[in-house]
Scaffold this motif. Structure first.
Motif, PDB file in Angstrom:
ATOM      1  N   ALA A  44      11.745 -55.747  42.648  1.00 25.89           N
ATOM      2  CA  ALA A  44      10.672 -54.436  42.484  1.00 25.89           C
ATOM      3  C   ALA A  44      11.463 -52.635  42.616  1.00 25.89           C
ATOM      4  CB  ALA A  44       9.233 -54.165  42.969  1.00 25.89           C
ATOM      5  N   VAL A  45      11.679 -53.212  44.153  1.00 29.78           N
ATOM      6  CA  VAL A  45      12.742 -52.370  44.724  1.00 29.78           C
ATOM      7  C   VAL A  45      13.760 -51.462  43.762  1.00 29.78           C
ATOM      8  CG1 VAL A  45      13.501 -50.387  46.469  1.00 29.78           C
ATOM      9  CG2 VAL A  45      10.915 -51.962  46.889  1.00 29.78           C
ATOM     10  N   LEU A  46      14.687 -52.756  43.696  1.00 31.26           N
ATOM     11  CA  LEU A  46      15.468 -52.405  42.983  1.00 31.26           C
ATOM     12  C   LEU A  46      15.869 -51.718  41.278  1.00 31.26           C
ATOM     13  CD1 LEU A  46      17.573 -55.609  44.221  1.00 31.26           C
ATOM     14  CD2 LEU A  46      18.172 -53.216  44.782  1.00 31.26           C
ATOM     15  N   TYR A  47      14.647 -52.318  41.270  1.00 32.85           N
ATOM     16  CA  TYR A  47      14.189 -51.654  39.864  1.00 32.85           C
ATOM     17  C   TYR A  47      13.769 -50.741  39.494  1.00 32.85           C
ATOM     18  CZ  TYR A  47      11.976 -51.202  34.167  1.00 32.85           C
ATOM     19  OH  TYR A  47      12.095 -50.649  33.857  1.00 32.85           O
ATOM     20  N   THR A  48      13.334 -50.116  40.613  1.00 35.26           N
ATOM     21  CA  THR A  48      12.496 -48.512  40.288  1.00 35.26           C
ATOM     22  C   THR A  48      14.214 -47.705  40.909  1.00 35.26           C
ATOM     23  OG1 THR A  48      10.421 -49.714  41.104  1.00 35.26           O
ATOM     24  CG2 THR A  48      11.109 -47.686  41.547  1.00 35.26           C
ATOM     25  N   LEU A  49      14.736 -48.077  42.054  1.00 39.57           N
ATOM     26  CA  LEU A  49      15.418 -47.546  42.484  1.00 39.57           C
ATOM     27  C   LEU A  49      16.226 -47.401  41.048  1.00 39.57           C
ATOM     28  CD1 LEU A  49      17.890 -45.907  44.754  1.00 39.57           C
ATOM     29  CD2 LEU A  49      18.609 -48.559  44.889  1.00 39.57           C
ATOM     30  N   ALA A  50      16.589 -47.834  40.531  1.00 42.24           N
ATOM     31  CA  ALA A  50      17.662 -48.343  39.190  1.00 42.24           C
ATOM     32  C   ALA A  50      17.144 -46.968  38.076  1.00 42.24           C
ATOM     33  CB  ALA A  50      18.047 -49.171  38.433  1.00 42.24           C
ATOM     34  N   TYR A  51      15.565 -47.549  37.900  1.00 41.87           N
ATOM     35  CA  TYR A  51      14.861 -46.052  36.846  1.00 41.87           C
ATOM     36  C   TYR A  51      15.219 -44.971  37.723  1.00 41.87           C
ATOM     37  CZ  TYR A  51      12.000 -44.387  33.477  1.00 41.87           C
ATOM     38  OH  TYR A  51      11.239 -43.934  32.510  1.00 41.87           O
ATOM     39  N   PHE A  52      15.241 -44.521  38.497  1.00 46.78           N
ATOM     40  CA  PHE A  52      15.386 -43.564  39.522  1.00 46.78           C
ATOM     41  C   PHE A  52      16.498 -42.592  39.067  1.00 46.78           C
ATOM     42  CE2 PHE A  52      11.628 -44.017  42.600  1.00 46.78           C
ATOM     43  CZ  PHE A  52      10.579 -43.827  41.603  1.00 46.78           C
TER      44      PHE A  52
END
Length: 104
Positions: free
Chosen positions: A68-76
Motif C-alpha cells: 500500500a505504501v509503495l503504491y501510494t508513493l508511486a501514485y504521488f
C-alpha cells in the motif's frame, strides 16, 4: 519541479527505505532524494489514516502495508501535477480492506 506533500499525522514509519523507494520508482540518481523522502512520508501517513491503525499494528501487517505504501508513493510521484486523491483513497481502502479497522 519538486512537490512536497504534508505528513497527515506527522508520523514517519520507515516501512520502506529510501533505497527501496527509489528502486521501486526506478530512480537512479540522488537528485530527487528530498522529493522521494517527502512523498514517502506522506504515503505512509495516508496509508495509516486510511487503515485506521496505529503505527505498530500497521507495520505488523507486513507485505500488505508495504504494498500500500509503495503504491501510494508511486501514485504521488507519477501524479505530482494532477492527482485524483479521491480515487487514490478508494483504491487504498480496497488494498487495505483486510487489515483496515472498522471504525475509529
Amino acid at each position: 519541479m519538486a512537490v512536497f506533500l504534508p505528513c497527515f499525522m506527522g508520523v514517519v514509519l520507515m516501512l520502506v527505505s529510501l533505497a527501496e523507494a527509489k528502486e521501486y520508482l526506478r530512480i537512479d540518481t540522488d537528485a530527487e532524494d528530498t522529493t522521494v523522502e517527502s512523498l514517502l512520508n506522506a504515503a505512509e501517513s495516508l496509508c495509516l489514516d486510511v487503515s485506521r491503525l496505529d503505527e505498530e499494528t500497521f507495520a505488523a501487517a507486513g507485505d500488505i502495508a508495504k504494498t500500500a505504501v509503495l503504491y501510494t508513493l508511486a501514485y504521488f510521484y507519477e501524479h505530482r501535477d494532477k492527482a485524483d486523491h479521491k480515487a487514490l483513497t478508494v483504491t487504498l481502502r480496497a488494498l487495505l480492506m483486510g487489515i483496515r479497522k472498522e471504525g475509529f
